[in-house]
Design an enzyme around this catalytic site. Structure first.
Site, short mmCIF file in Angstrom:
data_model
loop_
_atom_site.label_atom_id
_atom_site.label_comp_id
_atom_site.label_asym_id
_atom_site.label_seq_id
_atom_site.Cartn_x
_atom_site.Cartn_y
_atom_site.Cartn_z
N ARG A 42 1.14 -0.96 0.31
CA ARG A 42 -0.04 -0.02 0.07
C ARG A 42 0.75 1.50 0.02
O ARG A 42 0.27 2.44 -0.54
CB ARG A 42 -0.94 0.03 1.23
CG ARG A 42 -1.62 -1.33 1.16
CD ARG A 42 -3.29 -0.54 2.26
NE ARG A 42 -4.33 -1.88 1.34
CZ ARG A 42 -5.56 -1.92 2.90
NH1 ARG A 42 -5.10 -1.38 3.87
NH2 ARG A 42 -6.91 -2.60 1.72
N LYS A 179 -21.24 -13.96 6.12
CA LYS A 179 -22.20 -13.75 6.19
C LYS A 179 -23.46 -12.80 5.09
O LYS A 179 -22.62 -11.78 4.43
CB LYS A 179 -22.64 -12.91 7.73
CG LYS A 179 -22.66 -13.95 9.01
CD LYS A 179 -21.78 -12.22 9.61
CE LYS A 179 -22.08 -12.94 11.95
NZ LYS A 179 -22.56 -11.82 12.42
N GLY A 324 -11.08 -7.38 1.43
CA GLY A 324 -9.41 -8.47 1.94
C GLY A 324 -9.52 -9.56 2.01
O GLY A 324 -8.29 -9.86 1.60
N GLY A 347 -14.79 -2.81 1.39
CA GLY A 347 -15.88 -2.80 2.22
C GLY A 347 -16.66 -1.20 0.98
O GLY A 347 -17.65 -1.02 0.32
P1 ADP Z 1 -13.78 -11.02 2.16
O1 ADP Z 1 -13.00 -9.44 3.59
O2 ADP Z 1 -13.72 -10.85 1.35
O3 ADP Z 1 -15.14 -8.97 2.11
P2 ADP Z 1 -15.00 -12.07 3.99
O4 ADP Z 1 -14.70 -11.25 5.11
O5 ADP Z 1 -16.64 -11.32 3.84
O6 ADP Z 1 -14.64 -11.82 2.74
O7 ADP Z 1 -15.44 -13.09 4.73
C1 ADP Z 1 -14.45 -13.94 4.81
C2 ADP Z 1 -14.54 -15.12 5.89
O8 ADP Z 1 -15.79 -16.15 5.09
C3 ADP Z 1 -13.43 -15.82 5.72
O9 ADP Z 1 -12.79 -15.95 7.05
C4 ADP Z 1 -14.06 -17.13 5.67
O10 ADP Z 1 -13.44 -18.33 7.04
C5 ADP Z 1 -15.59 -17.10 6.37
N1 ADP Z 1 -16.08 -18.15 5.72
C6 ADP Z 1 -16.18 -18.85 4.06
N2 ADP Z 1 -17.17 -20.01 4.00
C7 ADP Z 1 -17.59 -20.02 5.30
C8 ADP Z 1 -18.83 -21.37 6.08
N3 ADP Z 1 -18.64 -21.82 5.13
N4 ADP Z 1 -18.01 -20.83 6.65
C9 ADP Z 1 -17.96 -19.92 7.99
N5 ADP Z 1 -17.35 -19.33 7.48
C10 ADP Z 1 -16.93 -19.14 6.52
MG MG Z 2 -13.34 -9.54 5.48
#
Ligand code: ADP
Ligand code: MG
Length: 371
Positions: A42, A179, A324, A347
């Protein structure tokens, strides 16, 4: 909507003191009182904007947040190691202490804005990852100073704006992560814009539950089931996994079909689903990916994410990754150079795709040199 000003719109910057809101929220390691930078990407990414200004004779003062110190000074989140690295890469550029050491940053306190812009002539925002927050350093300075978007912010808006307004079709969004409730707004908004939605990760279980399938002890948000039913009834096809990998009631690794036995937990999409998702991604002309397909941090449950990441690397489509964990997963598989754009804001990229604007962009459009 008026245009977002770019660096050229600042005119002559020679001899001017320019405040640059950067995103130096870099990963750090080591003990709390002697933190070291684990990845300076970064800081290096900010150089094109910083050099534009310094080469033209501006005096640059950078400001960033780092971590979540919650409004008070904390050695663990000090900018000192970042200042040292910046001095190597861009000598003569100043860096203020962590913005979030002052509660006025997140509270958007006018007194803190005043303190920030004291002795400053111009403002540049290059912190896309913070542009969705109405924090003092993002929305305050453009109220009174000639302002512009830096190169990183400009590129984010170009790429995400095109994806939102004029994507090459078919446009496919691949969504995962933990979620549904975190991302419900963007799922609903993307459904209006894409030709197909692919849903994996923890959020797929709320959708599968909405279709009446048993999900065992997988992460499932009961209060979102009705919303998922509504989304599934919409006009855009939503592709869900057809097989699931996880742990059975005895904690043993298993591949399941679409129905999970009681006591079992789904932690990744299965190989059949990964192959089906690959086919859809290969046929797309634009792809946006946010959210891992499973708990990729655990190598046993990383293959779904890896297969989808590989498809996104291989497809001829224009590919954009936001988030992230999604970016970290790409880097873990050494595929980060194989996609067209990795957004620096998780986000912020989702909120921009959903709403088409961000508080930090609106603030720049309202700056005195644009009005
Ligand atoms: P990003 O940072 O790319 O936006 P998120 O923070 O929304 O993604 O989601 C990432 C998290 O989701 C990871 O820590 C991963 O372990 C969790 N995750 C993915 N699949 C599952 C699952 N089946 N059950 C629980 N957690 C999950
Ligand atoms: Mg995340």
């Amino acid at each position: 909507m008026s245009r977002i000003p770019s660096l050229e719109d600042l005119g002559d910057v020679s001899g001017k003191r320019v405040l640059v809101r950067t995103d130096f929220n870099v990963p750090m390691g080591g003990p709390d009182d002697a933190r070291t930078i684990t990845d300076d990407f970064r800081i290096r990414a900010a150089l094109s904007t910083l050099e534009y200004l310094t080469i033209r004779g501006a005096h640059v003062v950078c400001a960033s947040h780092l971590g979540r110190p919650k409004g008070s000074p904390n050695a663990k989140y000090s900018m000192v190691p970042i200042r040292a690295r910046l001095a190597e890469l861009a000598p003569d550029v100043e860096l203020l202490e962590n913005l979030r050491f002052n509660p006025g940053e997140e509270g958007n306190d006018p007194a803190f804005v005043k303190q920030l812009i004291k002795g400053i002539d111009m403002y540049v925002c290059d912190a896309f990852g913070a542009a969705h927050r109405s924090h003092a350093s993002i929305v305050g300075p453009p109220q009174s100073l000639p302002s512009a978007a830096g190169r990183l912010l400009q590129r984010e808006v170009e790429v995400l704006g095109d994806l939102r307004e004029q994507p090459k079709r078919p446009f496919v969004a691949v969504l995962g992560g933990a979620k549904v409730s975190d991302k419900i707004g963007v799922i609903a908004a993307l459904q209006q814009r894409v030709d197909a939605l692919i849903i994996g990760g923890g959020m797929c279980f709320t959708f599968l539950a909405a279709q009446g399938y048993p999900v065992g002890d997988s992460i499932c948000e009961k209060d979102q089931i009705e919303t998922c039913k509504h989304l599934l009834a919409g006009p855009t096809p939503i592709h869900l996994p057809e097989d699931i990998v996880g742990l059975d009631a005895d904690g043993m690794y298993q591949t399941f079909g679409i129905r999970l036995p009681s006591g079992s937990k789904g932690l990744d999409i299965g190989p059949g689903s990964a192959a089906a998702f690959t086919d859809i991604i290969m046929d797309a002309r634009s792809v946006f990916w946010n959210g891992p397909m499973g708990t990729y941090e655990d190598p046993r449950f990383a293959s779904g994410t890896k297969t989808v990441a590989q498809a996104i690397a291989d497809t001829k489509a224009f590919t954009v990754v936001g988030g992230g964990d999604s970016a970290a997963a790409l880097a873990q598989f050494n595929l980060d150079d194989e996609v067209d754009h990795v957004s620096t804001g998780g986000g912020a990229s989702l909120e921009y795709l959903e709403l088409g604007d961000l508080p930090g962009l609106a603030a720049l459009r309202g700056a005195p040199n644009v009005r």
